[in-house]
Design a protein around this motif. Structure first.
Motif, mmCIF file in Angstrom:
data_model
loop_
_atom_site.group_PDB
_atom_site.id
_atom_site.type_symbol
_atom_site.label_atom_id
_atom_site.label_comp_id
_atom_site.label_asym_id
_atom_site.label_seq_id
_atom_site.Cartn_x
_atom_site.Cartn_y
_atom_site.Cartn_z
ATOM 1 N N GLY A 80 0.938 -1.264 0.127
ATOM 2 C CA GLY A 80 0.035 0.085 -0.123
ATOM 3 C C GLY A 80 0.931 1.205 -0.041
ATOM 4 N N LYS A 128 -3.986 -1.989 4.214
ATOM 5 C CA LYS A 128 -3.098 -1.949 2.825
ATOM 6 C C LYS A 128 -2.435 -0.759 2.888
ATOM 7 C CE LYS A 128 -3.190 -3.572 -1.845
ATOM 8 N NZ LYS A 128 -3.951 -3.741 -2.989
ATOM 9 N N GLY A 132 -0.178 -1.111 8.234
ATOM 10 C CA GLY A 132 -1.040 -2.098 7.841
ATOM 11 C C GLY A 132 -2.129 -2.004 8.674
ATOM 12 N N GLY A 134 -2.661 -2.128 11.763
ATOM 13 C CA GLY A 134 -2.538 -1.300 12.993
ATOM 14 C C GLY A 134 -2.847 0.382 12.568
ATOM 15 N N MET A 140 -7.094 -0.378 20.456
ATOM 16 C CA MET A 140 -6.938 -0.584 21.920
ATOM 17 C C MET A 140 -5.758 -1.455 22.372
ATOM 18 S SD MET A 140 -10.804 -1.826 22.196
ATOM 19 C CE MET A 140 -10.689 -2.862 23.540
ATOM 20 N N SER A 263 4.525 -1.548 -3.579
ATOM 21 C CA SER A 263 5.537 -2.715 -3.976
ATOM 22 C C SER A 263 4.861 -4.136 -3.425
ATOM 23 C CB SER A 263 6.872 -2.616 -3.559
ATOM 24 O OG SER A 263 7.479 -1.364 -4.047
ATOM 25 N N TYR A 264 4.411 -4.692 -4.382
ATOM 26 C CA TYR A 264 3.576 -6.075 -3.999
ATOM 27 C C TYR A 264 4.719 -7.367 -3.993
ATOM 28 C CZ TYR A 264 0.276 -9.869 -4.048
ATOM 29 O OH TYR A 264 -0.506 -10.900 -3.426
ATOM 30 N N ALA A 300 3.953 -9.997 6.216
ATOM 31 C CA ALA A 300 2.734 -9.717 5.543
ATOM 32 C C ALA A 300 1.392 -9.891 6.036
ATOM 33 C CB ALA A 300 2.842 -10.272 4.090
ATOM 34 N N TYR A 549 -12.007 -9.281 14.509
ATOM 35 C CA TYR A 549 -10.718 -9.178 13.723
ATOM 36 C C TYR A 549 -9.366 -9.458 14.164
ATOM 37 C CZ TYR A 549 -14.526 -5.881 11.958
ATOM 38 O OH TYR A 549 -15.444 -5.362 11.388
ATOM 39 N N HIS A 550 -9.258 -10.559 14.834
ATOM 40 C CA HIS A 550 -7.949 -10.862 15.527
ATOM 41 C C HIS A 550 -7.514 -12.256 14.914
ATOM 42 C CE1 HIS A 550 -9.175 -8.384 19.275
ATOM 43 N NE2 HIS A 550 -8.758 -7.632 18.183
ATOM 44 N N ALA A 584 1.251 -11.497 13.059
ATOM 45 C CA ALA A 584 0.242 -12.327 13.645
ATOM 46 C C ALA A 584 0.147 -13.659 13.335
ATOM 47 C CB ALA A 584 -1.276 -11.559 13.393
HETATM 48 C C1 LIG Z 1 -11.006 -3.664 12.204
HETATM 49 C C2 LIG Z 1 -9.981 -4.016 13.154
HETATM 50 C C3 LIG Z 1 -9.695 -3.470 14.406
HETATM 51 C C4 LIG Z 1 -8.938 -3.911 15.386
HETATM 52 N N1 LIG Z 1 -8.721 -3.513 16.605
HETATM 53 C C5 LIG Z 1 -7.756 -4.000 17.295
HETATM 54 C C6 LIG Z 1 -7.739 -3.270 18.541
HETATM 55 O O1 LIG Z 1 -8.472 -2.355 18.969
HETATM 56 N N2 LIG Z 1 -6.701 -3.854 19.291
HETATM 57 C C7 LIG Z 1 -5.850 -4.712 18.898
HETATM 58 O O2 LIG Z 1 -4.929 -5.035 19.844
HETATM 59 N N3 LIG Z 1 -5.730 -5.370 17.578
HETATM 60 C C8 LIG Z 1 -7.047 -4.815 16.881
HETATM 61 N N4 LIG Z 1 -6.974 -5.471 15.733
HETATM 62 C C9 LIG Z 1 -5.774 -6.250 15.297
HETATM 63 C C10 LIG Z 1 -4.624 -5.957 15.080
HETATM 64 O O3 LIG Z 1 -4.434 -4.609 14.510
HETATM 65 C C11 LIG Z 1 -3.874 -6.929 13.871
HETATM 66 O O4 LIG Z 1 -4.061 -8.120 14.666
HETATM 67 C C12 LIG Z 1 -2.444 -6.326 13.656
HETATM 68 O O5 LIG Z 1 -2.397 -5.167 13.126
HETATM 69 C C13 LIG Z 1 -1.870 -7.566 12.768
HETATM 70 O O6 LIG Z 1 -0.398 -6.978 12.494
HETATM 71 P P1 LIG Z 1 0.556 -7.626 11.425
HETATM 72 O O7 LIG Z 1 1.673 -7.140 11.389
HETATM 73 O O8 LIG Z 1 0.436 -9.196 11.428
HETATM 74 O O9 LIG Z 1 -0.346 -7.387 10.046
HETATM 75 P P2 LIG Z 1 -0.559 -6.221 9.310
HETATM 76 O O10 LIG Z 1 -0.551 -4.976 10.307
HETATM 77 O O11 LIG Z 1 -1.939 -6.547 8.475
HETATM 78 O O12 LIG Z 1 0.612 -6.032 8.093
HETATM 79 C C14 LIG Z 1 0.757 -6.829 6.936
HETATM 80 C C15 LIG Z 1 1.214 -5.575 6.062
HETATM 81 O O13 LIG Z 1 1.844 -6.460 4.978
HETATM 82 C C16 LIG Z 1 1.442 -5.650 3.695
HETATM 83 N N5 LIG Z 1 1.457 -6.774 2.637
HETATM 84 C C17 LIG Z 1 0.463 -7.957 2.701
HETATM 85 N N6 LIG Z 1 1.039 -8.666 1.408
HETATM 86 C C18 LIG Z 1 2.023 -8.161 1.134
HETATM 87 C C19 LIG Z 1 2.799 -8.588 -0.019
HETATM 88 N N7 LIG Z 1 2.664 -9.401 -0.808
HETATM 89 N N8 LIG Z 1 3.780 -7.609 -0.490
HETATM 90 C C20 LIG Z 1 3.995 -6.410 -0.044
HETATM 91 N N9 LIG Z 1 3.291 -6.007 1.131
HETATM 92 C C21 LIG Z 1 2.227 -6.947 1.709
HETATM 93 C C22 LIG Z 1 -0.121 -5.135 4.215
HETATM 94 O O14 LIG Z 1 -0.090 -4.052 3.286
HETATM 95 C C23 LIG Z 1 0.223 -4.756 5.368
HETATM 96 O O15 LIG Z 1 0.652 -3.336 5.351
HETATM 97 C C24 LIG Z 1 -8.179 -5.165 14.819
HETATM 98 C C25 LIG Z 1 -7.887 -5.388 13.577
HETATM 99 C C26 LIG Z 1 -8.800 -4.988 12.673
HETATM 100 C C27 LIG Z 1 -8.942 -5.512 11.281
#
Ligand SMILES: Cc1cc2nc3c(=O)[nH]c(=O)nc-3n(C[C@H](O)[C@H](O)[C@H](O)COP(=O)(O)OP(=O)(O)OC[C@H]3O[C@@H](n4cnc5c(N)ncnc54)[C@H](O)[C@@H]3O)c2cc1C
Length: 636
Positions: A80, A128, A132, A134, A140, A263-264, A300, A549-550, A584
């Motif tokens: 994104g 995206k 991400g 976050g 929270m 950059s995907y 990702a 959403y977890h 995650a």
């Molecule tokens: C609506 C919602 C509300 C939430 N509320 C809370 C809350 O209040 N408190 C809490 O603790 N948790 C909450 N969560 C959960 C928490 O935000 C997520 O579990 C956490 O952000 C996941 O982090 P991550 O690093 O695993 O993935 P992400 O933060 O999703 O990061 C993945 C990144 O990788 C990128 N990506 C993916 N594939 C590719 C690719 N092939 N090439 C390049 N880039 C790529 C994506 O664009 C993204 O930026 C919520 C989630 C949602 C959806």
């Protein structure tokens, strides 16, 4: 007069929504233009020490930590853009669902749940953009229970919560609120802001008064206690969301750190089918191959990371062959998907308007207050209080303290929200949860004139487990997501106990002062059952099964030889070299909390390990690592 205010607010909200959609497109367009210019003018290095895939909650921290070493070059590849500052107004987070900043994932139709949703499909928003998920979550900040982490590390007999986990929670935290002086459990130097709510409605007072009257503790659940009632801390700074992505952007000036947006990443490149040496990524329809000397780190997310592993030939052999991908390593990638499931929309109806309401969010005074003072209803994250409890401790005959000693690990959470699904009269919320139109018409429209709030019970440790699989071998195809919600009856039982507790909770005097009534309108699909019977609630929960959403667990971390894990305790993909996953997806099971803080904690831990690992495994050691453990290898 009230009717006029109502219609004016509705119109203001509607116009605001259209304006916001226009703004998001403009923002994304300017982000793309910047990425295009940057790509056009700057000849980028084709080789870095580390490549981090995804700048989400985890990837942002890892990239920031690895680039602290000025001698290490770090490339971040994010699908994104950067985003824009208006996206960070806390109260508008739900408006980001379904936009260009959301991957807009959907589950496949559920067999045992989600019946009130179109095609029984649950919508899964995921960020995206830099930051991400976050960047579109509810902000929270909750850590979970020490027992959660103990269960992850059963393969490490000398595991110590304080040394192996709490250290990293503290390292990751930037405490800006009331716990600033509690240095035993909090810290203020990390990338993830934890701050107090600056605005709550009368709901919060009603919750804590009732909780105390019922004998429950109200306290900091991110301290030596991990259960009880609490006001959540949030990732908000000066009235704006502050995610780990914002922290990464503050490091943009580092000459050894390059952040490439749009950059995907489509594939990981391997030497001899065992050692990652780079990635293939697409930017404005051009394919690039960029090399990594020390490591490729996948952050990702819970869908993106397993998808990329599978596209690169790492996954269940039979599945990979089925979708036409030559397997290079047989690992249970995409298994073990778990998610926090909840239920209970608009079950509590008040007879008064709370100060955090749909109307107050779109009022001109509150908008001005936000922009001039960074305060007011627009700073709300949608949840004013939460409780992390064990269902065995809901019985009044047991003292909470004794119960807590007996049942150490909590099994359900309650979140208290000052608004309901029907608060916006069907403009937005019903669409982002994918509610069926006939259900809306038959049930939720009847709530007009009352003021619904949501108190949602959540299953903290669901036994239902699902999968993520590829549809085909094309990188742009969205994967098949099946969380298999409520396939295990015990998850349903916890939600029913939770709803019954909510019913009792709102009978307390503090809630009666708000005019709280339990909603007794029979839910469509369950009208043939006696209201409030166990059968009725079983039917209701299967209708209204809502993700919190977890999702986690699609690249499980654990012992190398256990057969069910994808990465080892050092985040390294089992049997592969120079390839790590940290986000995650590696969580072996859900924690007793909202999971973002735990994801960021893991990222801090991974960054520490990867820095150390890469220092040790330079030279030819990595070749010997295929045959020997790292420790032996470095001695040889
Ligand atoms: C609506 C919602 C509300 C939430 N509320 C809370 C809350 O209040 N408190 C809490 O603790 N948790 C909450 N969560 C959960 C928490 O935000 C997520 O579990 C956490 O952000 C996941 O982090 P991550 O690093 O695993 O993935 P992400 O933060 O999703 O990061 C993945 C990144 O990788 C990128 N990506 C993916 N594939 C590719 C690719 N092939 N090439 C390049 N880039 C790529 C994506 O664009 C993204 O930026 C919520 C989630 C949602 C959806």
């Amino acid at each position: 007069m009230f009717v006029m205010v109502k219609y004016f607010s509705l119109a203001a909200f509607f116009v605001g929504l259209i304006g916001f959609l226009f703004y998001t497109n403009l923002c994304n367009f300017s982000n793309k233009f910047y990425a295009y210019i940057e790509d056009f003018y700057y000849e980028l290095d084709k080789e870095y020490d580390y490549i981090v895939v995804g700048a989400g909650s985890a990837g942002s921290v890892i990239a920031s930590r690895l680039s602290e070493d000025p001698n290490a070059t770090v490339l971040v590849l994010e699908a994104g853009g950067f985003g824009c500052s208006l996206l960070d107004i806390p109260a508008i987070a739900p408006l980001l669902h379904g936009t260009i900043f959301d991957w807009q994932y959907k589950t496949i139709p559920q067999n045992y749940a989600c019946e009130a949703f179109e095609n029984k499909v649950s919508f899964w928003p995921m960020g995206k953009l830099i930051g991400g998920t976050g960047r579109l979550n509810n902000m929270m900040y909750t850590r979970g229970h020490p027992e959660d982490y103990k269960s992850w590390y059963t393969g490490l007999p000398d595991f110590d919560y304080h040394r192996d986990i709490l250290t990293y929670f503290k390292k990751a935290e930037n405490q800006a609120g009331i716990y600033l002086n509690d240095s035993e459990y909090h810290s203020s130097n990390g990338p993830l802001t934890a701050n107090d709510l600056t605005f709550v409605s009368e709901l919060y007072e009603a919750v804590v008064t009732t909780a105390r009257d019922m004998g429950f503790p109200v306290r900091d659940i991110n301290s030596q206690f991990s259960t009880g009632f609490s006001q959540p801390q949030v990732n908000v700074k000066s009235g704006s969301r502050f995610s780990t992505g914002h922290h990464l952007l503050q490091q943009y000036y580092r000459p050894n750190l390059r952040i490439k947006t749009f950059s995907y990443v489509e594939k990981i490149m391997f030497k001899g089918n065992f050692e990652a040496y780079g990635v293939k990524h697409r930017l404005f329809n051009k394919l690039y191959v960029t090399k990594a000397r020390k490591a490729v780190i996948l952050s990702a997310g819970v869908i993106g990371s397993p998808k990329l592993l599978m596209l690169s030939g790492i996954g269940d052999e039979t599945h990979l062959k089925h979708v036409g991908i030559p397997p290079i390593k047989n690992l249970p990638v995409g298994n073990g998907l778990q998610d926090h499931i909840s239920s209970g929309f608009d079950l509590i109806l008040l007879d008064k308007l709370l100060s955090v309401s749909f109307y107050s969010l779109s009022s001109l005074i509150n908008i001005l207050q936000y922009f001039l003072q960074s305060r007011g209803p627009l700073t709300t994250v949608g949840c004013e209080a939460l409780a992390i409890l064990n269902t065995n401790c809901l019985n009044e005959t047991i003292k909470y303290k004794d119960c807590e000693t007996k049942y150490r690990k909590p099994d359900f959470e309650l979140i208290f929200m000052p608004i309901g699904i029907s608060t916006d009269h069907g403009i937005h919320f019903k669409n982002i949860i994918n509610l069926r139109k006939d259900v809306w018409d038959e049930y939720f429209t009847k709530l007009s004139g009352s003021y619904p709030i949501n108190i949602l019970p959540i299953v903290l440790h669901p036994k239902s487990v699902g999968t993520v699989r590829l549809r085909d071998n094309i990188p742009s195809t969205t994967p098949i997501i099946d969380p298999n919600y409520l396939s295990d009856q015990s998850d349903l039982d916890i939600l029913i106990k939770g709803i019954k507790f909510v019913k009792k909770f709102v009978e307390a005097p503090a809630f009666l002062n708000l005019g709280a009534k339990f909603n007794k309108i029979p839910f469509p699909g369950c009208t043939h059952l006696e209201f409030d019977s166990d059968e009725y609630w079983r039917c209701y929960v299967r209708q209204v099964s809502f993700t919190l959403y977890h999702p986690v667990g699609t690249c499980r971390m654990g012992q190398e030889d256990a057969g069910e894990n994808v990465v080892d305790y050092e985040f390294k993909v089992i049997g592969m070299n120079k390839l790590f996953v940290a986000d995650a997806s590696v969580m072996p099971s859900l924690v007793s909390a909202n999971i973002n803080a735990a994801v960021v904690m893991l990222a801090e831990k991974a960054a520490d390990i990867i820095k150390n690992y890469s220092r040790l495994s330079t030279g030819f050691c990595h070749v010997r690592e295929i045959f020997f453990k790292l420790a032996i290898c470095t001695v040889l």
